[in-house]
Write a protein that holds these residues in place. Sequence first.
Motif, PDB file in Angstrom:
ATOM      1  N   ALA A  78       7.969  19.558 -53.745  1.00 37.67           N
ATOM      2  CA  ALA A  78       8.828  18.643 -54.494  1.00 37.67           C
ATOM      3  C   ALA A  78       9.459  19.327 -55.700  1.00 37.67           C
ATOM      4  O   ALA A  78      10.652  19.146 -55.965  1.00 37.67           O
ATOM      5  CB  ALA A  78       8.022  17.416 -54.930  1.00 37.67           C
ATOM      6  N   VAL A  79       8.672  20.106 -56.433  1.00 34.48           N
ATOM      7  CA  VAL A  79       9.213  20.749 -57.638  1.00 34.48           C
ATOM      8  C   VAL A  79      10.310  21.753 -57.292  1.00 34.48           C
ATOM      9  O   VAL A  79      11.391  21.728 -57.896  1.00 34.48           O
ATOM     10  CB  VAL A  79       8.070  21.402 -58.446  1.00 34.48           C
ATOM     11  N   PRO A  80      10.105  22.692 -56.331  1.00 35.46           N
ATOM     12  CA  PRO A  80      11.222  23.587 -55.970  1.00 35.46           C
ATOM     13  C   PRO A  80      12.434  22.850 -55.429  1.00 35.46           C
ATOM     14  O   PRO A  80      13.573  23.274 -55.652  1.00 35.46           O
ATOM     15  CB  PRO A  80      10.603  24.512 -54.911  1.00 35.46           C
ATOM     16  N   LEU A  81      12.198  21.726 -54.706  1.00 41.31           N
ATOM     17  CA  LEU A  81      13.335  20.964 -54.187  1.00 41.31           C
ATOM     18  C   LEU A  81      14.167  20.388 -55.325  1.00 41.31           C
ATOM     19  O   LEU A  81      15.406  20.513 -55.337  1.00 41.31           O
ATOM     20  CB  LEU A  81      12.837  19.855 -53.271  1.00 41.31           C
ATOM     21  N   VAL A  82      13.504  19.766 -56.286  1.00 41.77           N
ATOM     22  CA  VAL A  82      14.234  19.192 -57.422  1.00 41.77           C
ATOM     23  C   VAL A  82      14.929  20.296 -58.214  1.00 41.77           C
ATOM     24  O   VAL A  82      16.081  20.143 -58.649  1.00 41.77           O
ATOM     25  CB  VAL A  82      13.269  18.389 -58.316  1.00 41.77           C
ATOM     26  N   ARG A  83      14.245  21.408 -58.369  1.00 38.69           N
ATOM     27  CA  ARG A  83      14.853  22.519 -59.104  1.00 38.69           C
ATOM     28  C   ARG A  83      16.081  23.053 -58.385  1.00 38.69           C
ATOM     29  O   ARG A  83      17.110  23.366 -59.005  1.00 38.69           O
ATOM     30  CB  ARG A  83      13.809  23.630 -59.281  1.00 38.69           C
ATOM     31  N   GLY A  84      16.006  23.155 -57.044  1.00 40.11           N
ATOM     32  CA  GLY A  84      17.160  23.627 -56.286  1.00 40.11           C
ATOM     33  C   GLY A  84      18.315  22.639 -56.329  1.00 40.11           C
ATOM     34  O   GLY A  84      19.480  23.044 -56.433  1.00 40.11           O
ATOM     35  N   VAL A  85      18.009  21.340 -56.270  1.00 43.35           N
ATOM     36  CA  VAL A  85      19.065  20.328 -56.349  1.00 43.35           C
ATOM     37  C   VAL A  85      19.752  20.378 -57.700  1.00 43.35           C
ATOM     38  O   VAL A  85      20.987  20.338 -57.801  1.00 43.35           O
ATOM     39  CB  VAL A  85      18.477  18.932 -56.071  1.00 43.35           C
ATOM     40  N   VAL A  86      18.951  20.472 -58.757  1.00 41.70           N
ATOM     41  CA  VAL A  86      19.525  20.486 -60.105  1.00 41.70           C
ATOM     42  C   VAL A  86      20.393  21.726 -60.318  1.00 41.70           C
ATOM     43  O   VAL A  86      21.469  21.661 -60.931  1.00 41.70           O
ATOM     44  CB  VAL A  86      18.393  20.414 -61.150  1.00 41.70           C
ATOM     45  N   ARG A  87      19.938  22.863 -59.781  1.00 40.10           N
ATOM     46  CA  ARG A  87      20.672  24.103 -60.016  1.00 40.10           C
ATOM     47  C   ARG A  87      21.973  24.168 -59.246  1.00 40.10           C
ATOM     48  O   ARG A  87      22.950  24.773 -59.708  1.00 40.10           O
ATOM     49  CB  ARG A  87      19.768  25.290 -59.648  1.00 40.10           C
ATOM     50  N   VAL A 109      13.836  12.786 -66.475  1.00 40.67           N
ATOM     51  CA  VAL A 109      14.659  13.014 -67.682  1.00 40.67           C
ATOM     52  C   VAL A 109      15.165  14.447 -67.715  1.00 40.67           C
ATOM     53  O   VAL A 109      16.343  14.716 -68.008  1.00 40.67           O
ATOM     54  CB  VAL A 109      13.847  12.670 -68.940  1.00 40.67           C
ATOM     55  N   TRP A 110      14.252  15.393 -67.413  1.00 42.12           N
ATOM     56  CA  TRP A 110      14.669  16.799 -67.404  1.00 42.12           C
ATOM     57  C   TRP A 110      15.748  17.043 -66.348  1.00 42.12           C
ATOM     58  O   TRP A 110      16.747  17.729 -66.607  1.00 42.12           O
ATOM     59  CB  TRP A 110      13.468  17.696 -67.127  1.00 42.12           C
ATOM     60  N   ALA A 111      15.540  16.509 -65.131  1.00 39.24           N
ATOM     61  CA  ALA A 111      16.508  16.727 -64.063  1.00 39.24           C
ATOM     62  C   ALA A 111      17.849  16.101 -64.403  1.00 39.24           C
ATOM     63  O   ALA A 111      18.907  16.691 -64.134  1.00 39.24           O
ATOM     64  CB  ALA A 111      15.963  16.161 -62.740  1.00 39.24           C
ATOM     65  N   ASP A 112      17.826  14.904 -64.994  1.00 38.68           N
ATOM     66  CA  ASP A 112      19.092  14.229 -65.300  1.00 38.68           C
ATOM     67  C   ASP A 112      19.884  14.985 -66.361  1.00 38.68           C
ATOM     68  O   ASP A 112      21.106  15.093 -66.273  1.00 38.68           O
ATOM     69  CB  ASP A 112      18.807  12.804 -65.765  1.00 38.68           C
ATOM     70  N   THR A 113      19.184  15.504 -67.359  1.00 40.69           N
ATOM     71  CA  THR A 113      19.888  16.252 -68.415  1.00 40.69           C
ATOM     72  C   THR A 113      20.324  17.641 -67.949  1.00 40.69           C
ATOM     73  O   THR A 113      21.196  18.253 -68.571  1.00 40.69           O
ATOM     74  CB  THR A 113      19.002  16.379 -69.652  1.00 40.69           C
ATOM     75  N   SER A 114      19.723  18.149 -66.857  1.00 40.84           N
ATOM     76  CA  SER A 114      20.073  19.485 -66.372  1.00 40.84           C
ATOM     77  C   SER A 114      21.175  19.486 -65.321  1.00 40.84           C
ATOM     78  O   SER A 114      21.644  20.561 -64.929  1.00 40.84           O
ATOM     79  CB  SER A 114      18.816  20.160 -65.791  1.00 40.84           C
ATOM     80  N   ASP A 119      30.542  12.424 -64.114  1.00 39.10           N
ATOM     81  CA  ASP A 119      30.019  12.193 -65.465  1.00 39.10           C
ATOM     82  C   ASP A 119      29.164  10.927 -65.553  1.00 39.10           C
ATOM     83  O   ASP A 119      28.233  10.858 -66.359  1.00 39.10           O
ATOM     84  CB  ASP A 119      31.180  12.088 -66.467  1.00 39.10           C
ATOM     85  N   GLY A 120      29.471   9.929 -64.750  1.00 39.71           N
ATOM     86  CA  GLY A 120      28.728   8.676 -64.821  1.00 39.71           C
ATOM     87  C   GLY A 120      27.550   8.579 -63.879  1.00 39.71           C
ATOM     88  O   GLY A 120      26.897   7.528 -63.815  1.00 39.71           O
ATOM     89  N   ASP A 121      27.250   9.660 -63.141  1.00 45.17           N
ATOM     90  CA  ASP A 121      26.141   9.632 -62.180  1.00 45.17           C
ATOM     91  C   ASP A 121      24.880  10.212 -62.814  1.00 45.17           C
ATOM     92  O   ASP A 121      24.940  11.082 -63.698  1.00 45.17           O
ATOM     93  CB  ASP A 121      26.497  10.424 -60.923  1.00 45.17           C
ATOM     94  N   HIS A 122      23.730   9.746 -62.300  1.00 42.95           N
ATOM     95  CA  HIS A 122      22.429  10.166 -62.819  1.00 42.95           C
ATOM     96  C   HIS A 122      21.493  10.461 -61.660  1.00 42.95           C
ATOM     97  O   HIS A 122      21.804  10.207 -60.494  1.00 42.95           O
ATOM     98  CB  HIS A 122      21.836   9.080 -63.727  1.00 42.95           C
ATOM     99  N   ILE A 123      20.329  10.987 -62.000  1.00 38.77           N
ATOM    100  CA  ILE A 123      19.361  11.397 -60.986  1.00 38.77           C
ATOM    101  C   ILE A 123      18.862  10.200 -60.192  1.00 38.77           C
ATOM    102  O   ILE A 123      18.552  10.305 -59.001  1.00 38.77           O
ATOM    103  CB  ILE A 123      18.193  12.164 -61.658  1.00 38.77           C
ATOM    104  N   TRP A 124      18.775   9.023 -60.831  1.00 36.28           N
ATOM    105  CA  TRP A 124      18.315   7.841 -60.095  1.00 36.28           C
ATOM    106  C   TRP A 124      19.369   7.350 -59.105  1.00 36.28           C
ATOM    107  O   TRP A 124      19.033   6.732 -58.120  1.00 36.28           O
ATOM    108  CB  TRP A 124      17.891   6.738 -61.058  1.00 36.28           C
TER     109      TRP A 124
END
Length: 419
Positions: free
Chosen positions: A338-347, A129-134, A353-358
């Motif tokens: 995993a956490v730094p990877l997700v953080r780097g991807v999100v940043r 949820v956090w990654a998708d909203t970021s 607009d219609g795409d999500h993390i899943w």
Amino acid sequence: MSQQPPYDPRRRPPPSRTGQGRPGPEQPPVVRRRAGTPPSWADNTRQQRPDRHRPPQQDPRAWSAVPQQGRTDAPRQDPRAYAPPPPRRTGPPAPPPTPPQQRRRRPRWGRHIGIGLLVVLLLLVGGAVWADTSLSRVDALANYDGRPGDTPGTNWLLVGSDSRTGLTPEQEAALATGGDIGAGRTDTILLIHIPSSGPTTMVSLPRDWYVPIPGNGEDKLNASFSLGGAPLLVQTVEGVTGLHIDHYAEVGFGGFADMVDAIGGVDICVPYDIVDPLAGIDLRPGCQELSGPQALGFVRSRATALADIDRMNNQRLFLSSLLSKATGPSTFLNPFRAVPLVRGVVRSLQVDDGDHIWNLASLGWALRGEMVTTTIPVSGFEDVDGSGNVLLSDREKASRFFDLLANDQQLPPDLIGGG
């Protein structure tokens, strides 16, 4: 001397066996008569049938031990007082009774595992949820007149941008980006086709491919991104391929390096020497682990014999290695990676607009298995006024190439490899 009559048990009742200090039951009277005198009828009757005058004799032990109905004067005694003594033991003495052992509690592994899985699930859901909203978003798949209809399978357009947005001067120097270039350009353009069944197809679209750009005439493919950003690039790709693009993702220079460093580098078998001061790399042939800046230079460099052709091959090689390690257990089960990877991807990632993390997760899963990597069929290079040296496609083969993908069919060997 008179002779005594023989002993008659009927004339002498048994002695009373009552309790201590208590009189026994009434005894039948003893009839005494003279010797030689025959007993009368009444005496015989009284002696032979005493039950007509008094109750029958009973065992006083039973009378005293068990209370009779309606009798209140009978003494109540413990029946065990008349029980026979237990037999004497002749064998060895019995061992003393062992005290009961306390039952050992078994560890509830099932409960602990269930709680652990629940915690992991909650963390994954919260992180998703956090990654998708970021995620940064752009309206890349805007509708326009003449847009191709939905085609079978799922089509992604992945763009590697050379944008320096968010990089400090020190980071630009470390990554050898060459400083600010104004409007962003595309260094990498990949078309990913995920079929309904069969292996995924990854197609490299050359940045110098000479194509018609809606509203701007003919120019290199990456010029459409400089002129109109993601929406114009998507419209140009859909126009020349006939494929309907379903998802869009774009990553910048900093994102490449961050994702590689987050997973501890990528393993790449470099096919030849690559010495490129502009990309900041000096690599020798062989399998080796590349850091973030080295991997970025590897996918950017054109200091090879076939220039852009080699560059596209290196980009596909890098992406395969990156996704293989990013989705492997060493990264997925290690929170420090995993956490730094997700953080780097999100940043660093920008999606439609219609795409999500899943959607990104499903893309990564599709690319980790069997995959066909290729580029468009090309016919050669040519110098064009106003555009410089451009790459020309083989129009007949390219038309058949994209028609097969639009119909969700696998490519034949003669169309794989840019031939």
